[in-house]
Design an enzyme around this catalytic site. Structure first.
Site, PDB file in Angstrom:
ATOM      1  N   HIS A 203      43.711  36.262  40.841  1.00 18.11           N
ATOM      2  CA  HIS A 203      45.075  36.446  41.342  1.00 18.11           C
ATOM      3  C   HIS A 203      45.794  35.098  41.265  1.00 18.11           C
ATOM      4  O   HIS A 203      45.175  34.031  41.434  1.00 18.11           O
ATOM      5  CB  HIS A 203      45.067  36.867  42.819  1.00 18.11           C
ATOM      6  CG  HIS A 203      44.606  38.277  43.068  1.00 18.11           C
ATOM      7  ND1 HIS A 203      44.239  39.155  42.090  1.00 18.11           N
ATOM      8  CD2 HIS A 203      44.483  38.964  44.254  1.00 18.11           C
ATOM      9  CE1 HIS A 203      43.888  40.318  42.629  1.00 18.11           C
ATOM     10  NE2 HIS A 203      44.031  40.230  43.943  1.00 18.11           N
TER      11      HIS A 203
ATOM     12  N   CYS B 210      42.159  38.962  49.532  1.00 19.06           N
ATOM     13  CA  CYS B 210      42.021  38.063  48.379  1.00 19.06           C
ATOM     14  C   CYS B 210      43.266  37.219  48.118  1.00 19.06           C
ATOM     15  O   CYS B 210      43.153  36.021  47.827  1.00 19.06           O
ATOM     16  CB  CYS B 210      41.653  38.870  47.134  1.00 19.06           C
ATOM     17  SG  CYS B 210      42.597  40.389  46.944  1.00 19.06           S
TER      18      CYS B 210
HETATM   19  C1  2RA Z   1      44.171  43.883  45.852  1.00 16.32           C
HETATM   20  N1  2RA Z   1      44.087  42.751  47.967  1.00 16.32           N
HETATM   21  O1  2RA Z   1      44.191  42.984  45.026  1.00 16.32           O
HETATM   22  C2  2RA Z   1      43.538  43.772  47.181  1.00 16.32           C
HETATM   23  C3  2RA Z   1      42.055  43.679  47.092  1.00 16.32           C
HETATM   24  N2  2RA Z   1      41.464  43.392  48.344  1.00 16.32           N
HETATM   25  O2  2RA Z   1      44.676  44.974  45.683  1.00 16.32           O
END
Ligand code: 2RA
Length: 345
Positions: free
Chosen positions: A241, A128
């Site tokens: 994110h 991600c």
């Molecule tokens: C996280 N990258 O955010 C991971 C989820 N795939 O921890």
């Protein structure tokens, strides 16, 4: 033409987003099969007007399925993906288990769609943080030629899963009520805190998430020598994110061309008017198809450098949406056959 689609890990956060996105985007479904562990098998899930009974994800279950989205962990992918491929089913996998294998394309459709044509039955979806970062970085690379990047992530708890969302919520409530705060999912309290620890530490001092950002960026953009220095941080945000990126380029940079490249890129929305407090935030970018890119500025520490900020939905562009977009593109291009097609009149 329509397709029998299976979702492995259908009861999880990404599995549920896959169901939602396929309905909202009118994915050509002839049947939706929801698959999960034996613990969840037998439960029913309401999908629109239909109640679908969850089936156990196990060998043999893929016989009539055209496309299986794997939205469980790497262990499930390692256990079942080959069985699905042997049954003639296309696997689109969200886990990290097979991403770096040479025979498995790792695809973001806005960047390397041509790689969807040459696979051995499995397409991998990027991590991600990588996917969200590349929505800002790729148009700049195409314009100026990327050399190296320094990045820091601000990752929401939904990247860890539903139990982490519950933990943040419980810790905030406990704090407000003056009660003791307990941490089960993370090694430290996440409410009102930041934890510079996403995935496990390697011998080089980098975490798995940081290493994935480097390796996957090189593979997706076709830049095997790209230098990447990443620090990944978990923050008390529920969804989306964000990444602060400082990038050095081969050619001289200018902000007008940089902003024009980002604005023209299908995966990004330029949100860059700091004088009016306009820049992407995770709250604004959650549940959005495009990732928000802003705070573009000339980097003062790098040659030919640009710094920027990008926020994007980790459950969408970072997982479910990218997977569905890959399948949609394969359908549009005629790269995906349905098993029942030969029987159709
Ligand atoms: C996280 N990258 O955010 C991971 C989820 N795939 O921890």
């Amino acid at each position: 033409m329509s397709y029998v689609v299976g979702i492995v890990g259908a009861t999880g956060a990404v599995g549920q987003e896959l169901v939602r996105l396929m309905r909202e985007r009118n994915f050509p479904l002839s049947q939706l099969r929801l698959l999960a562990s034996s613990r969840s098998a037998g439960k029913t899930i309401q999908v629109g007007d239909e109640k679908i009974v969850v089936e156990e994800a196990k060998p043999g279950v893929f016989a009539d399925i055209d496309v299986a989205f794997f939205a469980a962990g790497g262990g499930v992918t390692r256990a079942l993906a080959q069985d699905a491929v042997a049954a003639g089913c296309l696997v689109i996998d969200k886990s990290s288990a097979l991403r770096m294998r040479d025979d498995v394309p790792l695809v973001i459709p806005e960047i390397n769609p041509e790689q969807l044509q040459s696979h051995g039955g499995i397409i991998a979806n990027p991590n991600c943080s990588t996917a969200v970062m590349l929505m800002g970085l790729w148009p700049l690379h195409q314009t100026f030629g990327l050399k190296r990047i320094f990045v820091s992530t601000y990752q929401s708890v939904s990247g860890t899963g539903a139990e982490a969302i519950d933990e943040l919520d419980a810790q905030v409530r406990a704090s407000v009520a003056g009660e003791a705060i307990t941490s089960r999912v993370y090694p430290h309290q996440i409410a009102y805190n930041c934890i510079p620890h996403v995935d496990t530490f390697g011998a080089d001092g980098y975490t798995g998430e940081e290493t994935k950002m480097a390796q996957e960026s090189r593979k997706i953009m076709g830049l095997p020598d790209l230098k990447v220095s990443a620090t990944c941080v978990r923050v008390p945000v529920l969804r989306a994110h964000s990444i602060a990126v400082s990038a050095e380029f081969e050619r001289p940079v200018d902000l007008t061309a940089a902003r024009a490249a980002v604005a023209a890129f299908a995966g990004a929305e330029l949100i860059d008017d700091p004088a009016n407090n306009r820049y992407p935030t995770p709250l604004e970018c959650a549940e959005h198809v495009r990732c928000g890119v802003g705070r573009l500025r000339i980097d003062t520490a790098l040659d030919n450098g640009i710094s920027f900020w990008v926020s994007g939905d980790n459950l969408w562009k970072g997982a479910a949406l990218n997977a569905v977009q890959n399948a949609e593109l394969m359908i549009r291009e005629g790269w995906l056959a349905a098993k029942a097609a030969s029987a159709a009149v």
